[in-house]
Design an enzyme around this catalytic site. Structure first.
Site, PDB file in Angstrom:
ATOM      1  NE  ARG A  29      -3.852  -2.301   2.244  1.00 48.70           N
ATOM      2  CZ  ARG A  29      -3.868  -3.624   2.023  1.00 48.70           C
ATOM      3  NH1 ARG A  29      -2.736  -4.272   1.820  1.00 48.70           N
ATOM      4  NH2 ARG A  29      -5.018  -4.281   1.964  1.00 48.70           N
ATOM      5  NE  ARG A 124      -4.643 -16.546  -4.525  1.00 46.92           N
ATOM      6  CZ  ARG A 124      -4.097 -15.778  -3.586  1.00 46.92           C
ATOM      7  NH1 ARG A 124      -2.861 -15.379  -3.702  1.00 46.92           N
ATOM      8  NH2 ARG A 124      -4.795 -15.425  -2.535  1.00 46.92           N
ATOM      9  CB  SER A 169     -11.766 -10.253   0.649  1.00 42.89           C
ATOM     10  OG  SER A 169     -10.644  -9.843  -0.120  1.00 42.89           O
ATOM     11  CD  GLN A 171      -5.589 -10.065  -1.532  1.00 37.66           C
ATOM     12  OE1 GLN A 171      -6.214 -10.716  -2.373  1.00 37.66           O
ATOM     13  NE2 GLN A 171      -4.384 -10.405  -1.119  1.00 37.66           N
ATOM     14  CG  ASP A 317      -2.399 -13.950   5.164  1.00 34.35           C
ATOM     15  OD1 ASP A 317      -3.211 -14.551   4.438  1.00 34.35           O
ATOM     16  OD2 ASP A 317      -2.034 -12.782   4.949  1.00 34.35           O
ATOM     17  CE  LYS A 344      -6.489 -16.122   2.162  1.00 34.71           C
ATOM     18  NZ  LYS A 344      -6.655 -14.697   1.881  1.00 34.71           N
ATOM     19  NE  ARG A 389       1.166 -15.583   4.557  1.00 37.37           N
ATOM     20  CZ  ARG A 389       1.982 -14.567   4.809  1.00 37.37           C
ATOM     21  NH1 ARG A 389       2.984 -14.708   5.647  1.00 37.37           N
ATOM     22  NH2 ARG A 389       1.802 -13.395   4.219  1.00 37.37           N
TER      23      ARG A 389
HETATM   24  C1  S3P Z   1      -4.226  -9.048   2.183  1.00 40.73           C
HETATM   25  C2  S3P Z   1      -5.469  -9.555   2.460  1.00 40.73           C
HETATM   26  C3  S3P Z   1      -5.729 -10.987   2.692  1.00 40.73           C
HETATM   27  C4  S3P Z   1      -4.436 -11.749   2.961  1.00 40.73           C
HETATM   28  C5  S3P Z   1      -3.336 -11.373   2.018  1.00 40.73           C
HETATM   29  C6  S3P Z   1      -3.026  -9.897   2.123  1.00 40.73           C
HETATM   30  C7  S3P Z   1      -4.085  -7.596   1.957  1.00 40.73           C
HETATM   31  O1  S3P Z   1      -6.335 -11.537   1.539  1.00 40.73           O
HETATM   32  O2  S3P Z   1      -4.675 -13.145   2.889  1.00 40.73           O
HETATM   33  O3  S3P Z   1      -2.165 -12.109   2.310  1.00 40.73           O
HETATM   34  O4  S3P Z   1      -2.945  -7.091   1.987  1.00 40.73           O
HETATM   35  O5  S3P Z   1      -5.112  -6.930   1.755  1.00 40.73           O
HETATM   36  P1  S3P Z   1      -7.941 -11.532   1.323  1.00 40.73           P
HETATM   37  O6  S3P Z   1      -8.350 -10.133   1.161  1.00 40.73           O
HETATM   38  O7  S3P Z   1      -8.140 -12.335   0.074  1.00 40.73           O
HETATM   39  O8  S3P Z   1      -8.506 -12.194   2.547  1.00 40.73           O
END
Ligand code: S3P
Length: 434
Positions: A29, A124, A169, A171, A317, A344, A389
């Site tokens: 970010r 994915r 999520s 993300q 995670d 994942k 991981r």
């Molecule tokens: C992340 C959100 C998570 C996490 C990933 C990093 C992020 O994923 O598993 O390693 O930086 O926003 P999801 O949003 O798919 O849960």
């Protein structure tokens, strides 16, 4: 990519002080917001992993001047409308965060882009971002299966939406909010459960107004971001391997310094505490809008638990490491409500259950979780399926295993924790790689 195999041996312990790799989510970010801000952003503690370097390279390919010296990065922000069309498709390696967040940001540009990745990333699910972005007016296509490559067509006019996220999520939330910076009107995302809020915190840090009412987070398009210096804390997701390793082994005592303890990330601490771990949170402080602390962890006797479902997104995670803790605990640990683990970097429910069985543990996968009965870990050969991981979690299993463990396909540890082997070995884990 050259193959990497870990070989770990019994009788290690974890002792001393350390600082683990920088936070992956915050590092991504920081590059993204620094690039579209006005002015110069300095980042320290940046994660020098392949995932975050893929994000950095993507912005360089879009004309942003970024200089990096180890973990210090200087970005000359180009403003919200200063990105340039890249000459080629943007290759994002193993990084789901890069692809999902960039898809939001790039949907709003006045040029076309193509986002691709490695064999894991190209399997994915991406409809979770292409669906809401299309609702905002983006023109973005995936394969028929909803997987990458993503083709993004520029010059679309985006509209703010109110989106009820079907899964928890960060993300997806962040992708929509980044598109929302450019949309007409207000963009709101409603989360089914709290997820990491680094995007919201950092946007505010860059001077952008964000509104939160309960589960709903909103922003208005058309503002500006102003450059800011960012000190990235150590990644609690990388600390998790050492927290579990020290907790399951005998005679371990480890202080992990400067770890980000944002409450949307600390499910691992709550789960390990419920299992009876001995973890103290020391020197709590605030670093640029993110809470940070030193974590002191000592050996302990763990017990199996039913993991509270509300902790799942807050530890999403960390389950590979938590499964190792469960395998070393007395009694049964039951996880439910974690179907997201199946999509994942690998199917973390199946791959972890398979590996635990190789080590002689009774691990029953379920559609949305796992039931693990703690027992004596043996040795054996594990396939990490290229999942960083999973590789690091099974390395920690050696602290309680009777015999050596060989872990295959570990090159991707470099995506999130490039100096893992060096650090683990310095702290007392018996680990070799070749
Ligand atoms: C992340 C959100 C998570 C996490 C990933 C990093 C992020 O994923 O598993 O390693 O930086 O926003 P999801 O949003 O798919 O849960």
């Amino acid at each position: 990519m050259t193959d990497v195999t870990f070989q770990v041996f019994p009788d290690g312990k974890l002792h001393g002080h350390c600082r683990v790799a920088g936070d992956k989510s915050i590092s991504h970010r920081a590059i993204m917001l620094g690039a579209i801000a006005e002015g110069e952003t300095y980042i320290s503690g940046f994660l020098q992993g392949e995932d975050t370097l893929a994000t950095l390279a993507a912005f360089q390919a879009m004309g942003v001047k970024i200089q990096r010296n180890q973990d210090v990065v200087k970005i000359q922000g180009v403003g919200l409308h200063g990105l340039k069309k890249p000459d080629q498709e943007l290759y994002l390696g193993n990084s789901g965060t890069s692809m999902r967040l960039l898809s939001g940001l790039l949907s709003a540009q006045d040029f076309d882009t193509v986002l691709t990745g490695d064999p894991s990333l190209t399997k994915r699910p991406m409809r979770r971002v292409t669906d809401p972005l299309s609702k905002m007016g983006a023109k973005i296509t995936a394969t028929e299966k909803g997987t990458p490559p993503l083709q993004i067509f520029g010059n679309q006019k985006l509209q703010g939406i109110e989106y009820v996220m079907p899964m928890a999520s960060a993300q997806v939330k962040s992708s929509i909010l980044l598109a929302g910076l450019y949309a007409e009107g207000t963009t709101c995302v409603i989360e089914p459960a709290p997820t990491r809020d680094h995007s919201e915190r950092m946007l505010q840090g860059f001077g952008y107004e964000i509104q939160r009412h309960g589960a709903k987070v909103c922003l208005k398009g058309g503002g500006k971001l102003f450059a800011k210096n960012i000190d990235v804390p150590a990644d609690i997701s990388s600390a998790a391997f050492f927290l579990v390793g020290a907790a399951i082994s005998t005679n371990s005592e480890l202080c992990i310094e400067h770890v980000g303890i944002n409450p949307t990330r600390t499910g691992i601490l709550d789960i390990l505490n419920l299992m009876g771990a001995n973890i103290q949170i020391q020197n709590k402080r605030d670093i640029g809008g993110e809470p940070v602390a030193d974590l002191l962890v000592k050996s302990s006797t763990l017990k199996g638990i039913q993991i509270p479902e509300e902790l799942v997104p807050l530890a999403i995670d960390e389950f590979p490491a938590i499964f190792i803790a469960a395998a070393c605990a007395d009694g049964e640990t039951i996880l439910t409500g974690a179907e997201e683990l199946r999509v994942k970097e690998s199917d973390r429910i199946q791959v972890m259950a398979d590996g635990l069985k190789v080590l002689g543990i009774d691990a029953q996968p379920t559609p949305d979780g796992m039931v693990i009965r703690g027992g004596q870990l043996q040795g054996g050969e594990i396939d990490s399926h290229g999942d960083h991981r999973i590789a690091m979690s099974f390395a920690m299993a050696s602290l309680r295993a009777k015999n050596p463990i060989k872990i295959k396909d570990c090159a991707n540890v470099a995506t999130s924790f490039p100096d893992f082997v060096e650090l683990a070995s310095r702290l007392g884990l018996n680990i070799d790689q070749h």
